[in-house]
Write a protein that holds these residues in place. Sequence first.
Motif, PDB file in Angstrom:
ATOM      1  N   PHE A   1       0.840  -1.199   0.000  1.00  0.00           N
ATOM      2  CA  PHE A   1       0.000   0.000   0.000  1.00  0.00           C
ATOM      3  C   PHE A   1       0.879   1.256   0.000  1.00  0.00           C
ATOM      4  O   PHE A   1       0.654   2.194  -0.768  1.00  0.00           O
ATOM      5  CB  PHE A   1      -0.910  -0.023   1.232  1.00  0.00           C
ATOM      6  N   LEU A   2       1.926   1.240   0.840  1.00  0.00           N
ATOM      7  CA  LEU A   2       2.831   2.396   0.915  1.00  0.00           C
ATOM      8  C   LEU A   2       3.615   2.560  -0.385  1.00  0.00           C
ATOM      9  O   LEU A   2       3.743   3.674  -0.910  1.00  0.00           O
ATOM     10  CB  LEU A   2       3.793   2.232   2.106  1.00  0.00           C
ATOM     11  N   LEU A   3       4.088   1.433  -0.920  1.00  0.00           N
ATOM     12  CA  LEU A   3       4.855   1.502  -2.174  1.00  0.00           C
ATOM     13  C   LEU A   3       4.000   2.076  -3.302  1.00  0.00           C
ATOM     14  O   LEU A   3       4.444   2.927  -4.066  1.00  0.00           O
ATOM     15  CB  LEU A   3       5.351   0.102  -2.567  1.00  0.00           C
ATOM     16  N   LYS A   4       2.757   1.594  -3.394  1.00  0.00           N
ATOM     17  CA  LYS A   4       1.852   2.083  -4.443  1.00  0.00           C
ATOM     18  C   LYS A   4       1.607   3.580  -4.275  1.00  0.00           C
ATOM     19  O   LYS A   4       1.563   4.324  -5.252  1.00  0.00           O
ATOM     20  CB  LYS A   4       0.508   1.342  -4.355  1.00  0.00           C
ATOM     21  N   THR A   5       1.433   3.998  -3.008  1.00  0.00           N
ATOM     22  CA  THR A   5       1.177   5.418  -2.753  1.00  0.00           C
ATOM     23  C   THR A   5       2.357   6.252  -3.240  1.00  0.00           C
ATOM     24  O   THR A   5       2.173   7.254  -3.940  1.00  0.00           O
ATOM     25  CB  THR A   5       0.933   5.656  -1.244  1.00  0.00           C
ATOM     26  N   PHE A   6       3.588   5.836  -2.889  1.00  0.00           N
ATOM     27  CA  PHE A   6       4.777   6.573  -3.341  1.00  0.00           C
ATOM     28  C   PHE A   6       4.862   6.580  -4.872  1.00  0.00           C
ATOM     29  O   PHE A   6       5.202   7.584  -5.480  1.00  0.00           O
ATOM     30  CB  PHE A   6       6.056   5.969  -2.755  1.00  0.00           C
ATOM     31  N   PHE A   7       4.511   5.449  -5.470  1.00  0.00           N
ATOM     32  CA  PHE A   7       4.555   5.344  -6.935  1.00  0.00           C
ATOM     33  C   PHE A   7       3.631   6.390  -7.574  1.00  0.00           C
ATOM     34  O   PHE A   7       4.026   7.119  -8.476  1.00  0.00           O
ATOM     35  CB  PHE A   7       4.158   3.919  -7.348  1.00  0.00           C
ATOM     36  N   TYR A   8       2.391   6.480  -7.041  1.00  0.00           N
ATOM     37  CA  TYR A   8       1.425   7.393  -7.670  1.00  0.00           C
ATOM     38  C   TYR A   8       1.703   8.864  -7.355  1.00  0.00           C
ATOM     39  O   TYR A   8       1.148   9.739  -8.009  1.00  0.00           O
ATOM     40  CB  TYR A   8      -0.013   7.011  -7.280  1.00  0.00           C
ATOM     41  N   VAL A   9       2.566   9.126  -6.358  1.00  0.00           N
ATOM     42  CA  VAL A   9       2.970  10.518  -6.104  1.00  0.00           C
ATOM     43  C   VAL A   9       3.704  11.063  -7.336  1.00  0.00           C
ATOM     44  O   VAL A   9       3.549  12.227  -7.706  1.00  0.00           O
ATOM     45  CB  VAL A   9       3.884  10.608  -4.857  1.00  0.00           C
ATOM     46  N   PHE A  10       4.471  10.169  -7.973  1.00  0.00           N
ATOM     47  CA  PHE A  10       5.300  10.615  -9.091  1.00  0.00           C
ATOM     48  C   PHE A  10       4.677  10.356 -10.462  1.00  0.00           C
ATOM     49  O   PHE A  10       5.309  10.596 -11.482  1.00  0.00           O
ATOM     50  CB  PHE A  10       6.683   9.931  -9.008  1.00  0.00           C
ATOM     51  N   VAL A  11       3.447   9.808 -10.470  1.00  0.00           N
ATOM     52  CA  VAL A  11       2.794   9.558 -11.758  1.00  0.00           C
ATOM     53  C   VAL A  11       1.683  10.596 -11.939  1.00  0.00           C
ATOM     54  O   VAL A  11       0.713  10.605 -11.191  1.00  0.00           O
ATOM     55  CB  VAL A  11       2.204   8.128 -11.804  1.00  0.00           C
ATOM     56  N   PRO A  12       1.826  11.514 -12.918  1.00  0.00           N
ATOM     57  CA  PRO A  12       0.780  12.514 -13.113  1.00  0.00           C
ATOM     58  C   PRO A  12      -0.514  11.860 -13.628  1.00  0.00           C
ATOM     59  O   PRO A  12      -0.471  10.728 -14.103  1.00  0.00           O
ATOM     60  CB  PRO A  12       1.390  13.450 -14.163  1.00  0.00           C
ATOM     61  N   PRO A  13      -1.665  12.510 -13.529  1.00  0.00           N
ATOM     62  CA  PRO A  13      -1.849  13.872 -13.050  1.00  0.00           C
ATOM     63  C   PRO A  13      -2.008  13.923 -11.528  1.00  0.00           C
ATOM     64  O   PRO A  13      -2.562  13.006 -10.935  1.00  0.00           O
ATOM     65  CB  PRO A  13      -3.158  14.285 -13.725  1.00  0.00           C
ATOM     66  N   LEU A  14      -1.525  15.037 -10.964  1.00  0.00           N
ATOM     67  CA  LEU A  14      -1.674  15.248  -9.528  1.00  0.00           C
ATOM     68  C   LEU A  14      -2.984  16.012  -9.302  1.00  0.00           C
ATOM     69  O   LEU A  14      -3.289  16.947 -10.030  1.00  0.00           O
ATOM     70  CB  LEU A  14      -0.482  16.072  -9.039  1.00  0.00           C
ATOM     71  N   LYS A  15      -3.744  15.577  -8.319  1.00  0.00           N
ATOM     72  CA  LYS A  15      -5.018  16.249  -8.032  1.00  0.00           C
ATOM     73  C   LYS A  15      -4.748  17.457  -7.144  1.00  0.00           C
ATOM     74  O   LYS A  15      -4.839  17.391  -5.910  1.00  0.00           O
ATOM     75  CB  LYS A  15      -5.990  15.272  -7.352  1.00  0.00           C
TER      76      LYS A  15
END
Lengths: 259, 266
Positions: free
Chosen positions: A24-38
């Motif tokens: 869960f934490l890894l996925k969260t970090f991954f999506y921090v760097f994958v646009p678009p950011l809300k």
Amino acid sequence: MNYIRTLGAVSLVYLRRMGVMGLFLLKTFFYVFVPPLKFTRVLKQIRFIGLQSTSVILLTGGFAGMVLGFQGFYSLSRFGSDAFLGPMVGLSLIKELGPVLSALMVTGRAGSAITAEIGIMRISEQVDALELMGLNPYRYLIVPNLIAVVISMPLLTAMFDVIGILGGYLIGVKLLGVSAGTYFGEMASYVDMKDIMEGIYKSLSFGVIIIWVCCYKGFYTGIFTGFGAEGVSKATTQAVVMSSVLILLWDYVMTSLLF
Amino acid sequence: MITIDGLYKLFDGKDVLRGVSLGVKKGEVIALIGGSGSGKSVLLKHVVGLMKPDRGRVIVDGMDMSTLRGRDLTSLRDRLGFLFQGGALFDSMTVFENVAFPLKEKTKLNDELIRERVFNELENVGLSGSEYKYPSQISGGMVKRAALARALVMDPEIMLFDEPTTGLDPVIGAAILNLIDSCHKRLSFTGIIVTHEVPKVFDIVDRVAMLHEGIIWVDDTPEKLMSSSEPIVRAFVGESANSSIRHQSGNTVVPQRSQGEINEKI
């Protein structure tokens, strides 16, 4: 034999949950760097986690500093070292109490609300609805909280430290008669940038722990906790307890590493 | 369009689905009926990939939902619409914001066009005037209709309805089914309706599949199902039909309402 089998089964369940939590934490970090950011959601969460926590942070910071002023003066004056009240209050707040107490306050005020919100969204199938619209729940629900906490936590901790130092000043200088010059002068001599950075690193990592645990507990409401309102209440309690314990454990680890 | 092939699913050691096989052709709408806890909603969630089967496959438009990941899954889901049992509206958003949400997130339409589309869709489901209310401020029937508008606003090719009339009184339930029928005539989607609304739903579907003991017990036209001599089917369809007739015959008092009143309520 049955005892060993049960122990094994229970261990496997907890190992699996730890694995899910790590992913869960890894996925969260991954999506921090994958646009678009809300971006608007990030701003909303900064307001909720940061701005709306300031009053409780200022209140607790002030009283923590005042208590330190009393206790520090009492202990130091027994050795004739009351001139060191400033460094004692400053170092205690900046290195330990500021990051830890701010994190515990944010856990109780914002973390619990985040778990309840995501938990209710989970049990009322709103998270599934997001997924079925082809939208990533991590991007909408988790990442904005993580970014918001990373921005807010160091600022809240800094506020806690400043108001705490002023609280110590109020007690030490105005009430117990330590000279103002000594209080701030000694503090400036003994507190250096390394100490301030230690506090910032701690507050950042505590913020990540809060969002990690609280979002995880909300996201898996009804899966790892019970269903319905009881499930949400259980998840919220577990989130607050687990975050608080992990903050204190991680504080020990960081203190021993940065010592 | 949808092929379910030998689907198995276990929950806590209990096999809820024991080799379900079912096909739905393009443009066809089928009703999936069965007793409570028979696995109908579970089956529906496999079709959209919210659950993964223990064995078997679900093929949607040639793609296996159990192995589909990432962008492929997202682009397939863009063509799907799902009406949840409880509506699953975002409760911190108004009805307008809920319906506009997929358009804002998934299309490049400007605000004016989005507004026009949302107002159109809400008018189609009879929710004009409730655009700026929150889900907690509207009735259960209105929530279902707002959820239907949200599901239809992206013009899906496949629509799945999870008990669209559950929790609604018979009059409002019938109105929701009519709404689904009119939407199907307008959009020609392929659909599966999970429901207990027997035999009312038979008027709007091409086929009826009955899930019993983890398998598709019967899969036939509504007419053949109604005349079936199969005891399980008779027990389910006959009992539902009788209860519906009892309702209409006055054994149970159903208050008379004007169409205006019904529209207001639902």
